[in-house]
Motif scaffolding. Structure first.
Motif, PDB file in Angstrom:
ATOM      1  N   UNK A  62       0.712  -1.307  -0.238  1.00 23.77           N
ATOM      2  CA  UNK A  62      -0.151   0.010   0.281  1.00 23.77           C
ATOM      3  C   UNK A  62       0.795   1.502  -0.084  1.00 23.77           C
ATOM      4  N   UNK A  63       1.441   1.232   1.015  1.00 21.19           N
ATOM      5  CA  UNK A  63       2.643   2.497   0.447  1.00 21.19           C
ATOM      6  C   UNK A  63       3.909   2.608  -0.798  1.00 21.19           C
ATOM      7  N   UNK A  64       3.562   1.823  -1.325  1.00 21.89           N
ATOM      8  CA  UNK A  64       4.841   2.069  -2.893  1.00 21.89           C
ATOM      9  C   UNK A  64       4.590   0.791  -3.563  1.00 21.89           C
ATOM     10  N   UNK A  65       3.449   0.940  -4.486  1.00 23.51           N
ATOM     11  CA  UNK A  65       2.734  -0.110  -5.530  1.00 23.51           C
ATOM     12  C   UNK A  65       3.009   0.842  -6.363  1.00 23.51           C
ATOM     13  N   UNK A  66       3.763  -0.819  -7.111  1.00 23.16           N
ATOM     14  CA  UNK A  66       3.466  -0.497  -8.796  1.00 23.16           C
ATOM     15  C   UNK A  66       3.214   0.838  -9.284  1.00 23.16           C
ATOM     16  N   UNK A  67       4.010   1.958 -10.473  1.00 17.43           N
ATOM     17  CA  UNK A  67       2.910   3.370 -10.829  1.00 17.43           C
ATOM     18  C   UNK A  67       1.105   2.469 -11.827  1.00 17.43           C
ATOM     19  N   UNK A  68       1.169   1.528 -11.866  1.00 14.99           N
ATOM     20  CA  UNK A  68       0.043   1.435 -12.929  1.00 14.99           C
ATOM     21  C   UNK A  68      -1.070   0.748 -12.003  1.00 14.99           C
ATOM     22  N   UNK A  69      -1.017   0.725 -10.385  1.00 13.98           N
ATOM     23  CA  UNK A  69      -2.099   0.058  -9.357  1.00 13.98           C
ATOM     24  C   UNK A  69      -2.138   1.989  -8.697  1.00 13.98           C
ATOM     25  N   UNK A  70      -3.462   1.164  -7.818  1.00  8.56           N
ATOM     26  CA  UNK A  70      -4.739   2.651  -7.176  1.00  8.56           C
ATOM     27  C   UNK A  70      -5.754   1.361  -6.499  1.00  8.56           C
ATOM     28  N   UNK A  71      -5.081   1.950  -4.692  1.00  3.93           N
ATOM     29  CA  UNK A  71      -6.088   0.754  -3.697  1.00  3.93           C
ATOM     30  C   UNK A  71      -7.551   1.887  -3.397  1.00  3.93           C
ATOM     31  N   UNK A  72      -8.216   1.616  -3.660  1.00  3.97           N
ATOM     32  CA  UNK A  72      -9.509   2.265  -2.738  1.00  3.97           C
ATOM     33  C   UNK A  72     -10.275   1.320  -2.134  1.00  3.97           C
ATOM     34  N   UNK A  73      -9.905   1.772  -0.579  1.00  4.55           N
ATOM     35  CA  UNK A  73     -10.377   1.345   1.008  1.00  4.55           C
ATOM     36  C   UNK A  73     -11.987   2.021   1.112  1.00  4.55           C
TER      37      UNK A  73
END
Length: 584
Positions: free
Chosen positions: A143-154
């Motif tokens: 969650x802190x350093x994901x790849x540039x193409x990833x987005x998390x929505x919690x």
């Protein structure tokens, strides 16, 4: 075609369709327009306020073929397929059923792969607070350093259950409850599009019942439409939801004001016959009194006008009560509502609560559990003060009574008034002790009798037999020792008052007397006393001696009583089976 629920049909598909979250919509649109959207978002707020819908719209906005844009077009292939849930790179996960560390490790292993269908891989984790501690730990670094193409929505309804390390890695957005006016406007729009006629009173009542959740309001409207058909009325909403109409409230409150218990009970019975539930009636009554209080104290408050349809009618009812009466009534209703959760007869508690309001002492708070003095502990400030005052008065009376029973201290000096004189000895003992000494005359005379000595010798057998029948009673009785016998009564002196009181219980006492009768060979009764009281009575009964006592040495062989006393004590301590007597 099968019917689709209204809340699904009217799920927002663009930011402008989200109701009541203008502050969140504006922030997200600005970040999309400037290309400053981040890798992790946290959407939290009450149920049915648009958290998951906003997450899906954000996923479409960042992957729209005509974007990223402030609004998804909902026309391109990406938007249409994301809406249908057919894009593998936009993953919606229910954390309530996928809460383990293995599921999160699977996400962690897959985020490194680039998306295959859209430009941004989006993970929407709903009810994220249900994840285990181990799962949160597995998610932290990703969650802190994901790849540039990833987005998390919690998304969550309980952000306080999330670790601070998770919250600090996300942009947090707090969704609020949708206001009544915004809900009413949205419901009117839905009714217009669905070609349903709905009274304004009915729509407002539905919005009030939804408690700020747009999804709840649409679900309730869908249910009422199935009942009413093409025209939704206020009476239909009252009937289907089990609520109470304002005129029923007013009749009930006026009956309470007149203290007309018969009318109150008739109204409650009528409500129950209509199918209303007692707990729902209690909840609605609390809301009604709350509205009366707000109208009385803050007439122009938005909190009152949002919930009340006819403010003038409420103001007229509120004028018939004082502020303190309304607060006390709310306190009473709240108390009985809490008790209703654990009751198998909620209707009875509702009736008791309203009869309490009709009583002349309805201004007082309901009684709680009994206090140490046997009275009821008041819940209101006035009742608490009165209760404490009464307790202080009772304690003062008891103290004065004890002081009257006690004897005055002996005078210093003078003949016969010394510490060892008879005057000082009798003056040092309270009157209550003198009465007990008079009752102990027979025991004092027989303390050295052969019967008393025989009981003392056989007491270890009594204890052993009691232990065989009930070991718990033996644990209490072993604290006492027989000190005298008078007729058929055996006097046992105890060191501890708790042991004595437990032994005196009828069931325990009956067993001990039965054992004594069997061991001693004659009917025996148990009489108890505290050891210190027995010693004080024995000292008082001894005549004063003016001369010195003559000391006499007695050989050990010539004192069988002493030897028997030590033998009895050894048997009592170690048990009859372990003690063996050997003659020298």
């Amino acid at each position: 075609m099968a019917h689709i629920a209204l809340y699904r049909t009217w799920r927002p598909q663009a930011f402008q369709e989200i109701v009541g979250q203008k502050h969140i919509v504006q922030t997200l649109q600005n970040s999309l327009r400037e290309g400053r959207f981040t890798h992790a978002y946290l959407f939290n707020g009450p149920r049915g306020t648009g958290k998951t819908s906003a997450a899906k719209i954000l996923a479409k906005a960042v992957n729209c073929l005509n974007g990223p844009a402030e609004e998804p077009c909902n026309e391109c292939a990406n938007c249409i397929r994301i809406t249908e849930g057919a894009v593998m790179d936009v993953v919606e996960i229910d954390a309530a059923s996928n809460r383990g560390v293995e599921e999160i490790r699977d996400i962690r292993d897959k985020v490194k792969y680039a998306p295959t269908e859209v430009r941004q891989k989006v993970y929407i984790i709903d009810e994220v607070h249900m994840l285990t501690t181990e799962a949160f730990n597995a998610l932290l670094k990703t969650l802190e350093e994901p790849p540039a193409h990833v987005m998390f929505i919690l998304a969550t309804t309980e952000p306080h259950k999330l670790p601070a390390t998770i919250i600090s890695r996300c942009q947090r957005f707090d969704f609020r409850r949708v206001s009544l006016e915004e809900q009413v406007e949205r419901l009117h729009l839905v009714c217009h599009e669905e070609q349903i006629e709905a009274d304004d009173d009915a729509i407002r009542f539905i919005a009030r019942l939804s408690d700020g959740g747009m999804r709840d309001a649409l679900s309730l409207l869908d249910q009422i439409m199935a009942f009413s058909g093409k025209h939704v009325t206020y009476e239909d909403v009252i009937s289907i939801t089990g609520g109470m109409a304002s005129d029923q409230f007013e009749q009930l409150i006026q009956a309470v004001k007149r203290r007309d218990v018969a009318a109150v009970l008739q109204l409650i019975d009528a409500l129950m016959q209509e199918g209303k539930s007692a707990d729902k009636c209690m909840e609605n009554l609390l809301y009604y009194f709350r509205d009366l209080l707000i109208v009385k104290m803050v007439p122009g408050s938005q909190a009152a006008t949002d919930r009340i349809i006819d403010v003038k009618q409420f103001a007229a009812v509120a004028e018939s009560f004082t502020t303190q009466e309304l607060i006390s009534m709310m306190d009473t209703l709240n108390y009985y509502q809490t008790e209703m959760k654990y009751s198998v007869q909620p209707q009875t508690l509702l009736e008791v609560a309203l009869m309490k309001l009709c009583s002349p002492t309805s201004g007082e708070a309901p009684a709680g559990p009994a206090d140490a003095s046997g009275g009821a502990a008041g819940r209101g400030p006035d009742g608490l003060v009165a209760q404490l005052t009464g307790r202080i008065q009772r304690l003062e009376e008891q103290l004065a009574q004890l002081q009257k029973q006690g004897a005055a201290p002996a005078a210093v000096g003078g003949a016969g008034s010394g510490p060892s004189g008879p005057t000082s000895r009798s003056a040092a003992i309270p009157a209550a002790m003198k009465k007990s000494v008079e009752k102990l005359d027979g025991f004092l005379q027989g303390k050295d009798s052969p019967d008393s000595k025989a009981v003392a010798q056989r007491w270890s057998q009594v204890l052993g037999r009691v232990k065989e029948q009930r070991i718990t009673i033996h644990a209490w009785l072993v604290d006492g020792e027989p000190v005298s016998v008078c007729d058929d009564a055996v006097l046992v002196a105890f060191k501890s008052s708790m042991h004595r009181e437990t032994t005196e219980k009828p069931a325990n006492k009956q067993l001990i007397e039965q054992v004594m009768t069997d061991v001693l060979g004659k009917p025996s009764r148990l009489v108890t006393i505290m050891l210190k009281d027995w010693k004080a009575a024995a000292d008082q009964a001894q005549p004063a001696e003016s001369g010195k006592e003559e000391l006499k040495l007695v050989p050990e062989d010539e004192s069988p009583a002493v030897k028997e006393e030590w033998i009895s004590e050894a048997i009592q301590l170690f048990g009859e089976d372990l003690v063996k007597i050997k003659e020298d």
